[in-house]
Design a protein around this motif. Structure first.
Motif, PDB file in Angstrom:
ATOM      1  N   SER A 805       0.828  -1.212   0.000  1.00 26.92           N
ATOM      2  CA  SER A 805       0.000   0.000   0.000  1.00 26.92           C
ATOM      3  C   SER A 805       0.857   1.254   0.000  1.00 26.92           C
ATOM      4  O   SER A 805       0.475   2.279  -0.569  1.00 26.92           O
ATOM      5  CB  SER A 805      -0.935   0.001   1.211  1.00 26.92           C
ATOM      6  OG  SER A 805      -0.187  -0.069   2.417  1.00 26.92           O
ATOM      7  N   THR A 806       2.026   1.167   0.627  1.00 27.27           N
ATOM      8  CA  THR A 806       2.909   2.337   0.623  1.00 27.27           C
ATOM      9  C   THR A 806       3.434   2.636  -0.773  1.00 27.27           C
ATOM     10  O   THR A 806       3.511   3.797  -1.196  1.00 27.27           O
ATOM     11  CB  THR A 806       4.085   2.113   1.580  1.00 27.27           C
ATOM     12  OG1 THR A 806       3.576   1.855   2.889  1.00 27.27           O
ATOM     13  CG2 THR A 806       4.984   3.340   1.628  1.00 27.27           C
ATOM     14  N   SER A 807       3.783   1.582  -1.498  1.00 22.93           N
ATOM     15  CA  SER A 807       4.332   1.783  -2.845  1.00 22.93           C
ATOM     16  C   SER A 807       3.303   2.399  -3.782  1.00 22.93           C
ATOM     17  O   SER A 807       3.670   3.058  -4.755  1.00 22.93           O
ATOM     18  CB  SER A 807       4.817   0.450  -3.413  1.00 22.93           C
ATOM     19  OG  SER A 807       3.726  -0.456  -3.576  1.00 22.93           O
ATOM     20  N   MET A 808       2.031   2.215  -3.484  1.00 21.04           N
ATOM     21  CA  MET A 808       1.005   2.789  -4.346  1.00 21.04           C
ATOM     22  C   MET A 808       0.942   4.301  -4.252  1.00 21.04           C
ATOM     23  O   MET A 808       0.335   4.955  -5.100  1.00 21.04           O
ATOM     24  CB  MET A 808      -0.367   2.204  -3.994  1.00 21.04           C
ATOM     25  CG  MET A 808      -0.463   0.699  -4.172  1.00 21.04           C
ATOM     26  SD  MET A 808      -0.251   0.180  -5.895  1.00 21.04           S
ATOM     27  CE  MET A 808      -1.811   0.674  -6.575  1.00 21.04           C
ATOM     28  N   ASP A 809       1.550   4.879  -3.223  1.00 24.92           N
ATOM     29  CA  ASP A 809       1.556   6.336  -3.080  1.00 24.92           C
ATOM     30  C   ASP A 809       2.677   6.992  -3.860  1.00 24.92           C
ATOM     31  O   ASP A 809       2.849   8.206  -3.777  1.00 24.92           O
ATOM     32  CB  ASP A 809       1.688   6.730  -1.592  1.00 24.92           C
ATOM     33  CG  ASP A 809       0.412   6.451  -0.826  1.00 24.92           C
ATOM     34  OD1 ASP A 809      -0.644   6.369  -1.469  1.00 24.92           O
ATOM     35  OD2 ASP A 809       0.478   6.295   0.412  1.00 24.92           O
ATOM     36  N   HIS A 810       3.445   6.224  -4.604  1.00 19.50           N
ATOM     37  CA  HIS A 810       4.543   6.782  -5.387  1.00 19.50           C
ATOM     38  C   HIS A 810       4.254   6.710  -6.885  1.00 19.50           C
ATOM     39  O   HIS A 810       5.175   6.619  -7.697  1.00 19.50           O
ATOM     40  CB  HIS A 810       5.844   6.045  -5.059  1.00 19.50           C
ATOM     41  CG  HIS A 810       6.229   6.113  -3.617  1.00 19.50           C
ATOM     42  ND1 HIS A 810       6.647   7.273  -3.016  1.00 19.50           N
ATOM     43  CD2 HIS A 810       6.224   5.165  -2.648  1.00 19.50           C
ATOM     44  CE1 HIS A 810       6.900   7.049  -1.734  1.00 19.50           C
ATOM     45  NE2 HIS A 810       6.641   5.781  -1.486  1.00 19.50           N
ATOM     46  N   ILE A 844      -5.391  -1.682  -3.372  1.00 22.24           N
ATOM     47  CA  ILE A 844      -4.999  -2.168  -2.051  1.00 22.24           C
ATOM     48  C   ILE A 844      -4.786  -1.028  -1.063  1.00 22.24           C
ATOM     49  O   ILE A 844      -5.090  -1.127   0.115  1.00 22.24           O
ATOM     50  CB  ILE A 844      -3.725  -3.045  -2.154  1.00 22.24           C
ATOM     51  CG1 ILE A 844      -3.383  -3.630  -0.778  1.00 22.24           C
ATOM     52  CG2 ILE A 844      -2.563  -2.266  -2.734  1.00 22.24           C
ATOM     53  CD1 ILE A 844      -2.232  -4.605  -0.816  1.00 22.24           C
ATOM     54  N   GLN A 845      -4.276   0.101  -1.554  1.00 23.45           N
ATOM     55  CA  GLN A 845      -3.978   1.210  -0.660  1.00 23.45           C
ATOM     56  C   GLN A 845      -5.225   1.840  -0.064  1.00 23.45           C
ATOM     57  O   GLN A 845      -5.160   2.511   0.974  1.00 23.45           O
ATOM     58  CB  GLN A 845      -3.147   2.280  -1.388  1.00 23.45           C
ATOM     59  CG  GLN A 845      -3.924   3.146  -2.362  1.00 23.45           C
ATOM     60  CD  GLN A 845      -4.162   2.454  -3.685  1.00 23.45           C
ATOM     61  OE1 GLN A 845      -3.817   1.288  -3.841  1.00 23.45           O
ATOM     62  NE2 GLN A 845      -4.776   3.142  -4.633  1.00 23.45           N
ATOM     63  N   LEU A 846      -6.387   1.625  -0.672  1.00 23.49           N
ATOM     64  CA  LEU A 846      -7.621   2.203  -0.159  1.00 23.49           C
ATOM     65  C   LEU A 846      -8.166   1.436   1.034  1.00 23.49           C
ATOM     66  O   LEU A 846      -9.131   1.864   1.654  1.00 23.49           O
ATOM     67  CB  LEU A 846      -8.680   2.259  -1.259  1.00 23.49           C
ATOM     68  CG  LEU A 846      -8.327   3.093  -2.501  1.00 23.49           C
ATOM     69  CD1 LEU A 846      -9.500   3.130  -3.464  1.00 23.49           C
ATOM     70  CD2 LEU A 846      -7.936   4.502  -2.090  1.00 23.49           C
ATOM     71  N   GLY A 847      -7.541   0.307   1.358  1.00 24.74           N
ATOM     72  CA  GLY A 847      -7.975  -0.433   2.538  1.00 24.74           C
ATOM     73  C   GLY A 847      -7.791   0.346   3.830  1.00 24.74           C
ATOM     74  O   GLY A 847      -8.486   0.100   4.816  1.00 24.74           O
ATOM     75  N   LEU A 848      -6.864   1.262   3.847  1.00 28.64           N
ATOM     76  CA  LEU A 848      -6.660   2.081   5.048  1.00 28.64           C
ATOM     77  C   LEU A 848      -7.782   3.083   5.253  1.00 28.64           C
ATOM     78  O   LEU A 848      -7.979   3.576   6.370  1.00 28.64           O
ATOM     79  CB  LEU A 848      -5.337   2.849   4.937  1.00 28.64           C
ATOM     80  CG  LEU A 848      -4.055   2.098   5.264  1.00 28.64           C
ATOM     81  CD1 LEU A 848      -2.873   2.985   5.002  1.00 28.64           C
ATOM     82  CD2 LEU A 848      -4.047   1.643   6.701  1.00 28.64           C
ATOM     83  N   PHE A 849      -8.509   3.422   4.204  1.00 30.66           N
ATOM     84  CA  PHE A 849      -9.415   4.557   4.257  1.00 30.66           C
ATOM     85  C   PHE A 849     -10.897   4.163   4.164  1.00 30.66           C
ATOM     86  O   PHE A 849     -11.747   5.045   4.108  1.00 30.66           O
ATOM     87  CB  PHE A 849      -9.087   5.533   3.125  1.00 30.66           C
ATOM     88  CG  PHE A 849      -7.638   5.914   3.064  1.00 30.66           C
ATOM     89  CD1 PHE A 849      -7.118   6.844   3.956  1.00 30.66           C
ATOM     90  CD2 PHE A 849      -6.767   5.328   2.157  1.00 30.66           C
ATOM     91  CE1 PHE A 849      -5.787   7.197   3.915  1.00 30.66           C
ATOM     92  CE2 PHE A 849      -5.430   5.675   2.125  1.00 30.66           C
ATOM     93  CZ  PHE A 849      -4.947   6.610   3.004  1.00 30.66           C
ATOM     94  N   THR A 850     -11.202   2.837   4.140  1.00 32.35           N
ATOM     95  CA  THR A 850     -12.606   2.435   4.056  1.00 32.35           C
ATOM     96  C   THR A 850     -12.984   1.622   5.294  1.00 32.35           C
ATOM     97  O   THR A 850     -12.722   2.052   6.413  1.00 32.35           O
ATOM     98  CB  THR A 850     -12.847   1.656   2.754  1.00 32.35           C
ATOM     99  OG1 THR A 850     -11.887   0.583   2.641  1.00 32.35           O
ATOM    100  CG2 THR A 850     -12.677   2.578   1.538  1.00 32.35           C
ATOM    101  N   ASP A 851     -13.555   0.439   5.099  1.00 34.61           N
ATOM    102  CA  ASP A 851     -14.038  -0.336   6.252  1.00 34.61           C
ATOM    103  C   ASP A 851     -13.046  -1.413   6.639  1.00 34.61           C
ATOM    104  O   ASP A 851     -11.992  -1.584   6.029  1.00 34.61           O
ATOM    105  CB  ASP A 851     -15.406  -0.939   5.932  1.00 34.61           C
ATOM    106  CG  ASP A 851     -15.371  -1.765   4.643  1.00 34.61           C
ATOM    107  OD1 ASP A 851     -14.259  -2.011   4.126  1.00 34.61           O
ATOM    108  OD2 ASP A 851     -16.442  -2.153   4.143  1.00 34.61           O
ATOM    109  N   ARG A 852     -13.416  -2.141   7.705  1.00 36.88           N
ATOM    110  CA  ARG A 852     -12.506  -3.171   8.230  1.00 36.88           C
ATOM    111  C   ARG A 852     -12.370  -4.336   7.278  1.00 36.88           C
ATOM    112  O   ARG A 852     -11.299  -4.948   7.181  1.00 36.88           O
ATOM    113  CB  ARG A 852     -13.018  -3.644   9.595  1.00 36.88           C
ATOM    114  CG  ARG A 852     -12.087  -4.650  10.268  1.00 36.88           C
ATOM    115  CD  ARG A 852     -12.565  -5.023  11.631  1.00 36.88           C
ATOM    116  NE  ARG A 852     -12.550  -3.879  12.527  1.00 36.88           N
ATOM    117  CZ  ARG A 852     -12.964  -3.910  13.788  1.00 36.88           C
ATOM    118  NH1 ARG A 852     -13.450  -5.023  14.297  1.00 36.88           N
ATOM    119  NH2 ARG A 852     -12.911  -2.829  14.540  1.00 36.88           N
TER     120      ARG A 852
END
Length: 1442
Positions: A805-810, A844-852
């Motif tokens: 998920s971190t790599s998706m921010d680059h 995958i990176q959007l898992g931090l910002f939606t539901d469990r």
């Protein structure tokens, strides 16, 4: 260049860093600069400075030989020695023979070309600058602290060392040591030779009894050497015998103050000075700043006399570092520099202090003149002190009082109470806010509420809720403070111990705001206390009405952080100036906004202001402060990081002068409240400078090249602290490099600027052992030591727990912004299916910002990734965080990774023991900086909140959010706090898209859209507008869409502009205006008024034969769905158009912006026609036509007449028929519109006759005294032939008609215009006279009228027979202003062509073309005789018609 200066403080802990020459010029080193001061018995004046060293000046000495008084030498920590000419302020010679830090320097009193210097490695360098020759000696392997050349032998030099030894060397014998003088136990601070060479008369006893010579002095007359040491003793040495002859112990004086231990050696710097002509008297410093003069011939114990004992307050309050003496006239003066940052001058005859020159030991952050105590200027300085300077003192030009009690940090903000005398509020770098009573000796009161960061600004204003609530006595003024964390507090000055209130709560409650407010950076109360302006970190400015702080308007002009705000003063005789707000930010442009309409006529909803009243461009770096002149109307001074101060004429948008006297960045400015020509500025060069506006030679700031030079000059100061200052207790002592804008460098004063206590200063002085000496003794291993230290200070960031998920921010910015839109669509789907699976695959990176559930999917993919990479500990952590304890233990057991985690999984010893052990292990891991591991242990004992707080405190926001979402409830406040905190960090670092995701996850939709728009480019604004629309933030989407559309309009991308405006239905009014603007631009491009091409345009905008107004209505109906029969819809459009900001035109307005305002006028006129409101329609016609006239764009005016009134006067007549009869306002509007149509027809007819009879006209003009052609008064863009012969004949018939000239030759308008010209002419004459008198040297008041009566005004001589006095001129102005006021308001409100100009053209045409009836010529002549008597009109009349 300047009038008065408070310079930087002399550098501390230097054996000789100041000296005075025979001419009475004092020089001292301050930071990396040498300041020169002219010394007399009555006062001191700063002459200038020597700049050239890149690091701290460690030594300074004048050449004392005849004819060489202007030559001096300096040494610096940059390891160079320079020879200067103080007259030319230029370097004559220099050398860099030293390889270590130079600690001392002296100019030989015997050899005029010899300069001797020593460094901390023990090297002595002799430099003969005349022949550019250097010789180095190494007499002792010790650190040199001071040295002094003998005044009796050109080869002898005394050298004092750190361990207390003194060596007398002979430089003619390669530095051979003649004597080693031992007796002191600690470092030698100063050496001084006796001015007399003989020694034999010193003793009255035989040589064998010299062991107890301290009581055996009969007469001093030999070549003795005096030394002062840290061991609290002075010693007199016989350099011939190599022995000590006298020991003097410092007296313990009561003046040192209570609580001072005499045995504390760290409080002492013992300097000595032997005045010329006084061989029996020696001056030395003492413990607490006292100076004593020793009588070496006096018997008994008390051989000393205290200087300044005749009155209290004469002595220094801190230790003294340097002394030097000079004879000025018949008085012998002693100059001393001290740690109290004062330079004092003493009369050695009376032993009294003659004067004190204050200096500054830090950045000058704030200046504030007292509104009650006239002339009292308060200075907030980075040396932890406040100074109050009585700038109007006659006897003492530097009458300054210092305040330091309870101030433990840099003073960054000051504000005098508006009504209470002597009450001064201050703010500090550590967040403290307090109030000093300047006229009492009481310590200050401090507020119990601290800011978390630096206090940037203070101001007094009216109380607002909750302080204004309740009964009983309340303070008239509250104290407001703004800190670096973005919060503004209201303090009760009567109860500072009470908790201060955050005004954000009142703003949110009053204006029903749900989203987070932008961090505040500055604020300013309007002088009448009714309005508060607040500047924000995002560049916006909010204007709020007191006391409820109702939001009146928002200014979105700046794109960077607001640094300073100031309201115009209220005592101007022009009320329209009272609502001017000046603002400066980090983008180097100063904007002036006229908020009169928003303040005096507030609307129900806040107004969005996006265009400035005036823009002041010229600075090349961020604006730090500004101030309005209290003596002028709309006169502003600004200061900037470009190192200059700029004075502006705001109304003319013109620079007045530029001051360049500072050597660093400027931080604050104040205009003198007494003298309209004086301005005060302070900056990071540690100086406050007073300068006169009229004496500056520059008008504008320098180009950006000066900024580069300043940065190069300051660059070496950013290096790691020198080895001499390295802490001797196991590590390096770092420096704090903070300033009001976050960029302060050290001043190189020998001690940490932020430490004002003696313990801190002397502790640093103790740490003089280089850190490299701990490891090795030779220079050969220094590279290894520095490499070791550099590597030891580096921190290695642990591997991310969520690498996928971190790599998706680059990824590219477009994909990241698309993520925000996808996330917004998912979160606001409301049960609808969305083609997205957060937490897996490409999302995958959007898992931090939606539901469990999405987080679990993300965990599974992250676990698979860790298994493939062999990161089994990460897999264990993820499963543990997800609550799968069995799975975590299984993986650890299977892969052999059960190490210390077995401790947390083994409950055999009992729960209590296990829990306590885990807590202890967590503490151990924190000390080892293994924060992720420590958080995992906390989770294992179910301390989730503590684990989250630990991760958050150490910037592991991503992991903290993952843990919180996995273990906390979805509505837990801690989760939202994590998102918001992380978003703030990301926003500060410029990661706007990720910050927007965090805001979306925290349901802060407003902030998400706002942070994306922060970049300000078209793509970001468009994304932010769409996001705000998806999130339901319609107001924000409205403003962002409009901003984006305006940017696209400037680039002429009409298709994209209309697309972005379609987002909001509330922007339909703006779409109509953009439509008119596009149609207008296309029409004007055909006629040549518009020269640029459009990036894109609609098919319906192409020019046709259809009337312009008809084309607008057709496009509105076909493209925008406007139904002309639906009056309710048209009324709604009319309200939207009326709400759009439509300021007056100015000469400096860009043509594209001008056309947008014209388009708004045209749109309003069309809607008014559809509503049947012909009075408003005609007024909008007039406004659209006169905009070009007001800015001097005749072509635009003529084309607008043609577009709006295609039939000319017939169209005007048709409009007049539809007006309500008897309406005086409509009558004046139609008359003005008709006059402008006639005006442009007049010039067209003139140009036609000029073109067709050019030869005849040229011959006639040649015979009429070489007059210029009439075309020189017209617009050359209109020099084209008439379209057809019939049209030309029709136009000529109109021009010849009497009705045509009756419109233009309006006597009421001629009277109005003539009155205005006369007033302007008289004011110009008065200004010229005042300027003429200002250049005369000190004209006496009794001669004022004579000067005025003998001066000539700027007007025409024929109109003024004799020049009047000032009262007569003022009476004339008053008389004409009364005449002007008596005229009808409608006559003055609407523009009208210049009647006198039209008369001149009429007479010209009659003379050359014979077109005009005789009675019209007589009327024109009559009007000119009556109203055309001013200089310019009279000259034009004579030139064109006679």
């Amino acid at each position: 260049m300047h009038e008065r200066v408070l310079s930087a403080s002399p550098n501390w802990y230097c054996s000789r860093c100041s000296d005075v020459n025979r001419r009475g010029v004092l020089g001292f080193g301050a930071k990396s600069t040498v300041y020169l001061v002219k010394v007399t018995a009555a006062s001191a004046a700063v002459l200038g400075e020597l700049s050239g060293h890149t690091e701290r000046v460690s030594g300074f000495a004048f050449c004392q030989h005849d004819g060489q008084e202007s030559v001096c030498a300096t040494s610096s920590d940059d390891r160079s020695v320079k020879i200067w000419d103080i007259e030319q302020k230029a370097v004559l010679a220099e050398h860099t023979a030293h390889q270590s830090t130079i600690t001392s320097i002296h100019w030989s009193p015997v050899e005029k070309g010899l300069v001797v210097s020593g460094d901390e490695k023990g090297i002595v360098v002799c430099f003969w600058h005349g022949r550019n020759d250097t010789h180095s000696f190494f007499p002792e392997p010790r650190t040199i602290f001071c040295l002094a050349c003998s005044p009796h032998n050109e080869n002898h030099v005394a050298v004092g060392y750190k361990d207390g030894m003194i060596a007398l060397i002979d430089i003619s014998k390669k530095g051979e040591v003649i004597h080693r003088l031992r007796g002191h136990d600690e470092e030698i601070h100063a050496l001084a030779w006796c001015p007399e060479p003989k020694e034999e008369d010193l003793y009255s006893r035989p040589e064998e009894n010299t062991a107890d010579a301290s009581n055996g002095l009969a007469e001093v007359g030999g070549g003795y050497l005096a030394s002062g040491s840290r061991d609290q003793t002075l010693r007199i040495w016989s350099t011939a015998r190599g022995k000590g002859v006298m020991t003097l112990k410092l007296p313990f004086l009561k003046r040192r103050g209570a609580g001072v231990d005499p045995g504390v050696k760290e409080r002492l710097w013992l300097t000595v000075h032997w005045p010329k002509g006084r061989p029996s008297q020696l001056v030395s410093s003492c413990f607490g700043g006292e100076l004593v003069i020793w009588d070496l011939t006096k018997s008994g114990k008390q051989k000393w006399t205290l200087l300044g004992s005749s009155a209290d307050g004469q002595n220094h309050s801190r230790i003294v570092f340097n002394m030097s003496s000079v004879c000025v006239g018949d008085r012998e003066l002693l100059i001393s520099t001290s740690m109290d940052r004062e330079i004092k001058c003493w009369d050695l005859a009376s032993l009294d202090c003659c004067w004190t020159l204050p200096t500054l030991g830090g950045f000058v952050y704030s200046l504030s003149f007292s509104p009650v105590g006239t002339g009292f200027l308060a200075l907030g300085v980075g040396d932890n002190m406040i100074r109050v300077w009585n700038t109007l003192s006659i006897h003492n030009l530097y009458d300054t009082k210092t305040y330091w009690q309870n101030i433990k940090s840099k003073v960054t903000a000051l504000a005098w109470h508006p009504a209470k005398e002597g009450s001064l509020a201050f703010g500090t770098d550590d967040g403290k806010v307090g109030i000093y009573e300047a006229y009492s000796n009481k310590p200050p009161q401090s507020s119990s509420t601290y800011h978390r960061r630096t206090v940037y600004s203070l101001d007094w204003g009216p109380p607002i809720p909750p302080l204004s609530f309740g009964s009983g006595d309340k303070p008239t003024y509250s104290l407001y403070s703004c800190g670096g964390e973005g919060v503004i507090y209201q303090h009760d000055p009567w109860k500072l111990s009470a908790e201060a209130s955050n005004i954000d709560k009142l703003i949110r409650d009053t204006n029903n705001i749900k989203h987070n407010l932008s961090p505040h950076t500055d604020f300013s109360w309007k002088p009448d206390g009714k309005v508060l302006a607040i500047g924000n970190e995002d560049g916006s400015i909010e204007v709020l009405g007191a006391p409820g702080l109702k939001l009146l308007c928002t200014i979105q002009q700046h794109h960077k952080i607001i640094n300073t705000l100031r309201w115009h003063h209220q005592h101007s005789d022009q009320p329209e100036l009272h609502c001017l707000l000046a603002s400066g930010s980090s983008n180097a442009v100063v904007y002036i906004h006229d908020l009169r309409s928003a303040i005096e006529n507030p609307s129900e909803s806040p107004i969005l202001v996006t265009e400035a009243f005036r823009s002041l461009s010229g600075h090349t770096n961020k604006i730090t402060s500004l101030a309005w002149s209290p003596h002028h109307d709309a006169r502003l001074v600004t200061v900037s990081y470009d190192g200059t101060a700029q004075v502006w004429d705001v109304l003319k948008e013109e620079p007045v002068c530029n001051y360049r006297g500072h050597s660093g960045r400027l931080l604050c400015v104040q205009w003198s409240p007494v003298d309209p020509d004086l301005v005060w500025t302070g900056g990071d060069d540690f100086t406050v400078q007073e300068w006169a506006v009229s004496k500056q030679e520059h008008a504008r700031p320098p180009k950006s090249k000066r900024r580069v030079e300043l940065e190069k000059k300051k660059a070496p100061q950013k290096k790691t602290k020198k080895k001499k200052k390295a802490a001797g207790k196991g590590g390096l002592k770092t420096e704090e490099n903070e300033s009001p804008m976050g960029e302060e460098e050290k001043g190189g004063s020998g001690a940490d600027e932020a430490q004002s206590e003696d313990e801190g200063e002397d502790e640093e002085r103790e740490s003089t052992t280089p850190l490299s000496d701990v490891f090795c003794e030779s220079d050969n291993c220094n590279w290894f030591v520095l490499l070791f230290l550099e590597l030891s200070l580096k921190k290695r960031k642990p591997r991310s727990m969520l690498p996928l998920s971190t790599s998706m921010d680059h990824r590219p910015k477009e994909e990241l912004q698309q993520d925000c839109l996808t996330l917004a669509a998912v979160r606001h789907a409301h049960g609808e299916s969305v083609n997205c699976m957060p937490g897996s695959g490409e999302h995958i990176q959007l898992g931090l910002f939606t539901d469990r559930e999405a987080l679990c999917r993300m965990f599974r993919e992250e676990e698979d990734s860790h298994l493939e990479a062999g990161h089994y500990d990460s897999v264990m952590y993820l499963r543990l965080w997800n609550g799968d304890l069995v799975g975590a233990l299984h993986v650890a057991t299977e892969k052999g990774e059960l190490t210390d985690h077995l401790l947390s999984l083994a409950p055999m010893a009992g729960y209590q023991v296990w829990a306590r052990t885990v807590e202890a292990y967590v503490k151990q891991l924190c000390l080892q900086e293994q924060f992720l591991k420590a958080a995992s242990h906390l989770v294992s004992i179910h301390k989730i909140y503590e684990a989250i707080s630990l991760l958050k405190a150490h910037q592991f926001y991503r992991e903290a959010i993952a843990l919180a979402k996995a273990r906390l409830q979805p509505d837990d406040p801690a989760l939202k706090d994590l998102y918001v905190s992380w978003a703030a960090v990301l926003e500060k670092d410029g990661h706007y898209t990720t910050a927007a995701k965090c805001y979306l996850a925290a349901d802060c939709n407003f902030d998400a859209a706002k942070v994306i728009a922060k970049k300000g480019d078209v793509m970001s604004l468009k994304t932010a507008a769409n996001l705000a629309n998806l999130a339901g933030e319609s107001n924000l989407s409205h403003s962002l869409s409009l901003r984006c559309a305006k940017e696209l309009m400037l680039s002429q991308d009409w298709l994209a502009a209309q697309d972005i405006l379609r987002i909001q239905d509330t922007l339909l009014g703006h779409r109509l205006v953009f439509c008119v603007s596009e149609l207008l631009t296309q029409r004007l491009s055909v006629t040549g008024v518009v020269s640029w091409s459009s990036a894109s345009s609609h098919a319906w905008s192409k020019p046709t034969e259809e009337d312009f107004l008809s084309a607008i209505q057709r496009v509105w109906q076909s493209e925008f769905g406007l139904a002309t029969a639906d009056l309710d819809q048209i009324k709604a459009f009319h309200q939207q158009l009326r709400a759009i900001e439509n300021p007056s035109a100015t000469a400096s307005m860009p043509i594209k912006q001008l056309l947008s305002h014209v388009a708004l006028d045209v749109a309003l006129s069309v809607v008014s026609q559809l509503l049947g409101d012909w009075a408003s329609a005609v007024e909008e016609f007039l406004r659209a036509v006169t905009r070009g006239f007001e800015v001097g764009h005749f072509s635009l005016m003529a084309e607008m007449c043609q577009l709006l009134l295609p039939q000319g006067l017939d169209s005007v007549a048709l409009c007049k028929q539809r007006l309500v009869q008897g309406d005086e306002r409509s009558l004046f509007v139609s008359q003005s519109l008709e006059a402008f149509v006639c005006y442009q027809l007049l010039y067209k007819d003139w140009w036609k006759h000029s073109c067709t009879s050019a030869t005849t006209t040229a011959n006639s003009l040649k015979h009429t005294n070489d007059h210029q052609t009439p075309l020189e008064n017209g617009d050359t863009n209109h020099e084209r032939e008439t379209g057809s012969q019939s049209e030309a004949q029709a136009a000529e018939a109109i021009v010849k008609s009497e009705g045509f000239w009756k419109v233009l030759l309006s006597e009421p308008h001629a009277s109005l215009q003539a009155t205005k010209r006369v007033i302007q002419d008289i004011q110009s004459r008065v200004s010229s006279l005042v300027q003429h008198l200002g250049t005369q040297p000190q004209t006496h008041s009794t001669d004022l009228d004579d000067e005025l009566n003998s001066s000539e005004g700027p007007g025409d001589p024929s109109s003024v027979a004799d020049c009047e006095s000032f009262p007569a001129l003022v009476a004339q102005v008053t008389e004409h202003q009364k005449k002007l006021a008596a005229l009808p308001d409608h006559l003055k409100k609407y523009s009208f062509p210049d009647v006198a100009e039209c008369c001149i053209v009429l007479l010209y045409m009659d003379k050359h073309f014979g077109l005009i009836p005789h009675h019209l010529c007589e009327k024109a002549t009559s009007l000119l005789l009556k109203y055309g008597t001013t200089g310019s009109i009279h000259k034009a009349w004579q030139r064109f018609t006679l």
